[in-house]
Design a protein around this motif. Structure first.
Motif, PDB file in Angstrom:
ATOM      1  N   UNK A 109       0.834  -1.206   0.000  1.00 33.76           N
ATOM      2  CA  UNK A 109       0.000   0.000   0.000  1.00 33.76           C
ATOM      3  C   UNK A 109       0.869   1.257   0.000  1.00 33.76           C
ATOM      4  N   UNK A 110       2.021   1.172   0.635  1.00 36.55           N
ATOM      5  CA  UNK A 110       2.921   2.332   0.706  1.00 36.55           C
ATOM      6  C   UNK A 110       3.380   2.734  -0.684  1.00 36.55           C
ATOM      7  N   UNK A 111       3.752   1.750  -1.493  1.00 36.04           N
ATOM      8  CA  UNK A 111       4.195   2.062  -2.853  1.00 36.04           C
ATOM      9  C   UNK A 111       3.026   2.476  -3.734  1.00 36.04           C
ATOM     10  N   UNK A 112       1.812   2.081  -3.387  1.00 29.20           N
ATOM     11  CA  UNK A 112       0.634   2.449  -4.162  1.00 29.20           C
ATOM     12  C   UNK A 112       0.130   3.844  -3.884  1.00 29.20           C
ATOM     13  N   UNK A 113       0.609   4.468  -2.812  1.00 27.17           N
ATOM     14  CA  UNK A 113       0.160   5.813  -2.437  1.00 27.17           C
ATOM     15  C   UNK A 113       1.109   6.857  -3.021  1.00 27.17           C
ATOM     16  N   UNK A 114       0.646   7.563  -4.019  1.00 30.33           N
ATOM     17  CA  UNK A 114       1.488   8.565  -4.689  1.00 30.33           C
ATOM     18  C   UNK A 114       1.765   9.776  -3.823  1.00 30.33           C
ATOM     19  N   UNK A 117       1.287   9.160   1.931  1.00 30.65           N
ATOM     20  CA  UNK A 117       0.498   9.261   3.156  1.00 30.65           C
ATOM     21  C   UNK A 117       0.617   8.025   4.038  1.00 30.65           C
ATOM     22  N   UNK A 118       1.138   6.928   3.514  1.00 30.89           N
ATOM     23  CA  UNK A 118       1.239   5.689   4.268  1.00 30.89           C
ATOM     24  C   UNK A 118       2.688   5.308   4.501  1.00 30.89           C
ATOM     25  N   UNK A 119       2.925   4.653   5.638  1.00 31.06           N
ATOM     26  CA  UNK A 119       4.254   4.144   5.968  1.00 31.06           C
ATOM     27  C   UNK A 119       4.078   2.888   6.804  1.00 31.06           C
ATOM     28  N   UNK A 120       5.096   2.054   6.838  1.00 31.70           N
ATOM     29  CA  UNK A 120       5.087   0.882   7.701  1.00 31.70           C
ATOM     30  C   UNK A 120       5.784   1.283   8.995  1.00 31.70           C
ATOM     31  N   UNK A 134       0.856  -0.975   8.529  1.00 34.48           N
ATOM     32  CA  UNK A 134       0.663   0.255   7.750  1.00 34.48           C
ATOM     33  C   UNK A 134       0.043   1.314   8.646  1.00 34.48           C
ATOM     34  N   UNK A 135       0.530   2.525   8.511  1.00 36.30           N
ATOM     35  CA  UNK A 135       0.016   3.641   9.306  1.00 36.30           C
ATOM     36  C   UNK A 135      -0.164   4.851   8.387  1.00 36.30           C
ATOM     37  N   UNK A 136      -1.129   5.682   8.723  1.00 32.76           N
ATOM     38  CA  UNK A 136      -1.337   6.944   8.025  1.00 32.76           C
ATOM     39  C   UNK A 136      -0.343   7.936   8.605  1.00 32.76           C
ATOM     40  N   UNK A 137       0.585   8.412   7.786  1.00 32.37           N
ATOM     41  CA  UNK A 137       1.629   9.329   8.241  1.00 32.37           C
ATOM     42  C   UNK A 137       1.011  10.632   8.721  1.00 32.37           C
ATOM     43  N   UNK A 138       0.130  11.186   7.896  1.00 31.91           N
ATOM     44  CA  UNK A 138      -0.566  12.420   8.234  1.00 31.91           C
ATOM     45  C   UNK A 138      -1.863  12.478   7.443  1.00 31.91           C
TER      46      UNK A 138
END
Length: 135
Positions: A20-25, A28-31, A36-40
């Protein structure tokens, strides 16, 4: 804060694969700690491009109170990641002496035409040259 669509992560389903992290342009996501967490919340545009990347179906879009999406903050966030990248670029592969072997022009000649097909479904190939151009 306004009511808008934003990503929600089911931590029970998340296995921390990071797809999901690589799919978010927007970045907003990080491990974090294997999940997986929402960065902001301001980085998430609510589009949901990351949804299809999750093999565990741990992501969904929900409508809730959240800060407005901030495109300028996303650009700054992504620029910061680019500067902090510790990944070295891969070395350039050595070119083949004659180019890609699959791109060589070839004339294909059949060996010997069989007198009759062995079975009803056996049809000899009509391919006579390579590469092909399909129209």
């Amino acid at each position: 804060m306004t009511r808008r669509e934003i990503i929600q992560i089911d931590e029970e389903k998340c296995n921390g694969c990071g797809q999901c992290v690589t799919g978010c342009a927007e970045g907003a996501l990080a491990i974090v700690n294997g999940k997986a967490r929402l960065v902001s919340e301001v980085y998430c545009d609510g589009l949901g491009a990351c949804l299809k990347e999750c093999p565990q179906d741990a992501l969904k879009i929900v409508e809730r109170e959240a800060p407005e999406f901030d495109e300028q903050a996303v650009h700054q966030h992504l620029a910061g990641h680019a500067q902090k990248a510790l990944i070295e670029p891969l070395p350039e592969p050595e070119p083949l002496a004659c180019g890609c072997p699959g791109s060589h022009v070839r004339q294909l000649t059949p060996k010997a035409e069989p007198a009759a097909p062995a079975a009803a479904g056996d049809v000899p190939s009509a391919l006579r040259n390579w590469p092909l151009q399909l129209h």
